[in-house]
Design a protein around this motif. Sequence first.
Motif, PDB file in Angstrom:
ATOM      1  N   THR A 216       1.330   5.814 -11.544  1.00 36.44           N
ATOM      2  CA  THR A 216       0.641   6.682 -10.561  1.00 36.44           C
ATOM      3  C   THR A 216       1.672   7.427  -9.862  1.00 36.44           C
ATOM      4  O   THR A 216       1.705   8.688  -9.383  1.00 36.44           O
ATOM      5  CB  THR A 216      -0.258   5.849  -9.768  1.00 36.44           C
ATOM      6  OG1 THR A 216      -1.438   5.365 -10.525  1.00 36.44           O
ATOM      7  CG2 THR A 216      -1.146   6.813  -8.923  1.00 36.44           C
ATOM      8  N   LEU A 217       2.640   6.732  -9.293  1.00 41.54           N
ATOM      9  CA  LEU A 217       3.773   7.179  -8.267  1.00 41.54           C
ATOM     10  C   LEU A 217       4.611   8.116  -9.210  1.00 41.54           C
ATOM     11  O   LEU A 217       4.769   9.380  -8.752  1.00 41.54           O
ATOM     12  CB  LEU A 217       4.367   6.141  -7.684  1.00 41.54           C
ATOM     13  CG  LEU A 217       3.938   5.511  -6.413  1.00 41.54           C
ATOM     14  CD1 LEU A 217       4.730   4.158  -6.275  1.00 41.54           C
ATOM     15  CD2 LEU A 217       3.556   6.099  -5.469  1.00 41.54           C
TER      16      LEU A 217
ATOM     17  N   GLU B 128       0.692   0.038 -13.613  1.00 46.26           N
ATOM     18  CA  GLU B 128      -0.109   1.203 -13.397  1.00 46.26           C
ATOM     19  C   GLU B 128       0.007   2.027 -12.029  1.00 46.26           C
ATOM     20  O   GLU B 128      -0.005   3.183 -11.902  1.00 46.26           O
ATOM     21  CB  GLU B 128      -1.738   0.632 -13.234  1.00 46.26           C
ATOM     22  CG  GLU B 128      -2.253   0.290 -14.641  1.00 46.26           C
ATOM     23  CD  GLU B 128      -3.527  -0.487 -14.774  1.00 46.26           C
ATOM     24  OE1 GLU B 128      -4.201  -0.319 -13.662  1.00 46.26           O
ATOM     25  OE2 GLU B 128      -4.092  -0.912 -15.583  1.00 46.26           O
ATOM     26  N   HIS B 129       0.328   1.097 -10.899  1.00 48.71           N
ATOM     27  CA  HIS B 129       0.642   1.590  -9.663  1.00 48.71           C
ATOM     28  C   HIS B 129       1.925   2.473  -9.851  1.00 48.71           C
ATOM     29  O   HIS B 129       2.033   3.672  -9.147  1.00 48.71           O
ATOM     30  CB  HIS B 129       0.739   0.566  -8.634  1.00 48.71           C
ATOM     31  CG  HIS B 129      -0.563  -0.012  -8.479  1.00 48.71           C
ATOM     32  ND1 HIS B 129      -1.671   0.783  -8.462  1.00 48.71           N
ATOM     33  CD2 HIS B 129      -0.607  -1.122  -7.825  1.00 48.71           C
ATOM     34  CE1 HIS B 129      -2.723  -0.117  -7.963  1.00 48.71           C
ATOM     35  NE2 HIS B 129      -2.051  -1.241  -7.866  1.00 48.71           N
TER      36      HIS B 129
ATOM     37  N   ARG C  92       2.739  11.316  -9.770  1.00 50.02           N
ATOM     38  CA  ARG C  92       2.640  12.135  -8.735  1.00 50.02           C
ATOM     39  C   ARG C  92       3.743  12.872  -8.017  1.00 50.02           C
ATOM     40  O   ARG C  92       3.831  13.994  -7.678  1.00 50.02           O
ATOM     41  CB  ARG C  92       2.257  11.417  -7.312  1.00 50.02           C
ATOM     42  CG  ARG C  92       0.380  10.987  -7.134  1.00 50.02           C
ATOM     43  CD  ARG C  92       0.321  10.188  -6.220  1.00 50.02           C
ATOM     44  NE  ARG C  92       1.044  10.440  -4.838  1.00 50.02           N
ATOM     45  CZ  ARG C  92       1.324   9.438  -4.194  1.00 50.02           C
ATOM     46  NH1 ARG C  92       1.077   8.061  -4.010  1.00 50.02           N
ATOM     47  NH2 ARG C  92       2.077   9.781  -2.716  1.00 50.02           N
TER      48      ARG C  92
ATOM     49  N   ASP D  27       0.670  -1.100  -0.177  1.00 53.51           N
ATOM     50  CA  ASP D  27      -0.010   0.121   0.161  1.00 53.51           C
ATOM     51  C   ASP D  27       0.880   1.364   0.091  1.00 53.51           C
ATOM     52  O   ASP D  27       1.413   1.690   0.906  1.00 53.51           O
ATOM     53  CB  ASP D  27      -0.974   0.095   1.309  1.00 53.51           C
ATOM     54  CG  ASP D  27      -1.982   1.233   1.169  1.00 53.51           C
ATOM     55  OD1 ASP D  27      -1.796   2.022   0.315  1.00 53.51           O
ATOM     56  OD2 ASP D  27      -2.569   1.534   2.049  1.00 53.51           O
ATOM     57  N   VAL D  28       1.048   1.910  -1.149  1.00 63.01           N
ATOM     58  CA  VAL D  28       1.934   3.027  -1.239  1.00 63.01           C
ATOM     59  C   VAL D  28       0.876   4.365  -1.504  1.00 63.01           C
ATOM     60  O   VAL D  28       1.654   5.211  -2.073  1.00 63.01           O
ATOM     61  CB  VAL D  28       3.097   2.901  -2.365  1.00 63.01           C
ATOM     62  CG1 VAL D  28       3.878   1.702  -1.656  1.00 63.01           C
ATOM     63  CG2 VAL D  28       2.457   2.319  -3.525  1.00 63.01           C
ATOM     64  N   SER D  29      -0.304   4.158  -1.493  1.00 58.84           N
ATOM     65  CA  SER D  29      -1.039   4.996  -2.074  1.00 58.84           C
ATOM     66  C   SER D  29      -0.840   6.555  -1.115  1.00 58.84           C
ATOM     67  O   SER D  29      -1.296   7.448  -1.731  1.00 58.84           O
ATOM     68  CB  SER D  29      -2.429   4.652  -1.906  1.00 58.84           C
ATOM     69  OG  SER D  29      -2.934   4.415  -0.572  1.00 58.84           O
ATOM     70  N   ALA D  30      -0.433   6.360   0.049  1.00 63.54           N
ATOM     71  CA  ALA D  30      -0.269   7.620   0.639  1.00 63.54           C
ATOM     72  C   ALA D  30       1.134   7.868   1.025  1.00 63.54           C
ATOM     73  O   ALA D  30       1.590   8.685   1.922  1.00 63.54           O
ATOM     74  CB  ALA D  30      -1.152   7.313   2.233  1.00 63.54           C
ATOM     75  N   THR D  31       1.901   7.386   0.273  1.00 71.62           N
ATOM     76  CA  THR D  31       3.518   7.112   0.512  1.00 71.62           C
ATOM     77  C   THR D  31       3.946   8.360  -0.387  1.00 71.62           C
ATOM     78  O   THR D  31       3.347   8.632  -1.495  1.00 71.62           O
ATOM     79  CB  THR D  31       3.971   5.998   0.272  1.00 71.62           C
ATOM     80  OG1 THR D  31       3.423   4.891   1.189  1.00 71.62           O
ATOM     81  CG2 THR D  31       5.600   6.134   0.681  1.00 71.62           C
TER      82      THR D  31
ATOM     83  N   PRO E 104       5.998   9.960  -3.328  1.00 67.67           N
ATOM     84  CA  PRO E 104       6.192   9.052  -4.507  1.00 67.67           C
ATOM     85  C   PRO E 104       7.716   8.173  -4.627  1.00 67.67           C
ATOM     86  O   PRO E 104       7.807   6.985  -4.817  1.00 67.67           O
ATOM     87  CB  PRO E 104       6.388  10.206  -5.556  1.00 67.67           C
ATOM     88  CG  PRO E 104       5.247  11.133  -5.103  1.00 67.67           C
ATOM     89  CD  PRO E 104       5.560  11.232  -3.391  1.00 67.67           C
TER      90      PRO E 104
ATOM     91  N   GLY F 248       7.647   5.507  -2.054  1.00 69.94           N
ATOM     92  CA  GLY F 248       6.784   4.261  -2.650  1.00 69.94           C
ATOM     93  C   GLY F 248       7.591   3.511  -3.699  1.00 69.94           C
ATOM     94  O   GLY F 248       7.559   2.432  -3.858  1.00 69.94           O
TER      95      GLY F 248
END
Length: 222
Positions: free
Chosen positions: A149-150, A145-146, A153, A88-92, A94, A97
């Motif tokens: 996203t990083l 894809e993840h 960001r 879970d790196v959604s709130a980390t 960039p 993450g």
Amino acid sequence: MSSARKRMGAPLGPRAVNIAETRERILRAATDQFAQHGYTGARVDAICKAADVNARMVYHYFTDKAGLYVAVLEKVLGELRAEELKLDVSATAPLSGLMTMFDFIFGHFARHPELIRLLSSENLMQGEFLKNSSATPQAASPVVEHIDTLLRRGEEDGSIRAGINALHLYIVMVALSYFYKSNAYTLSIIWNEQLLSQSWQDEHYRLARDVLESFLAPLPRA
């Protein structure tokens, strides 16, 4: 639902558990055989002996040796993807993450030498069997894809250099984690260094991490 209809569907209860356990035993035994001997050298009778099943059960679950081999490839790659997607790196931040993802990839290849051997063997066969897998591309796509996203960001907040392609970056991460292990025996002889020693691997990990962090850093303004 009538009892007749239940019989037409998938097995339920203890029978379903038994089927799943038997299938998993076969896959574990096959993973070891294919990793040690490659597709051509692996023997179905050896797999049956290790899994404590007869050949009829192998062919019932997997159709033939090729079907079993594809299932093994899907299993080991699926396990890698499933573990990656647990991160879970959604709130980390960039950069943090991305480095977390690299740390996991490096560690996963270190813990699973059978994955390296299976991928190396399949590459020698030009991906002949992996082409028959519909599950592997579906399992792989969310990871890139993840990463994308990083990266996006990081571009926005200025912590990551702009213009990095997510798939290229993922392959670089895998290369830094995979190449030295897949060629460790020959490189150790050529350079008279024990590449599989813990001290060498720790040093290589630190170097690879520094290389990746330096590459990801934003470029200085002109």
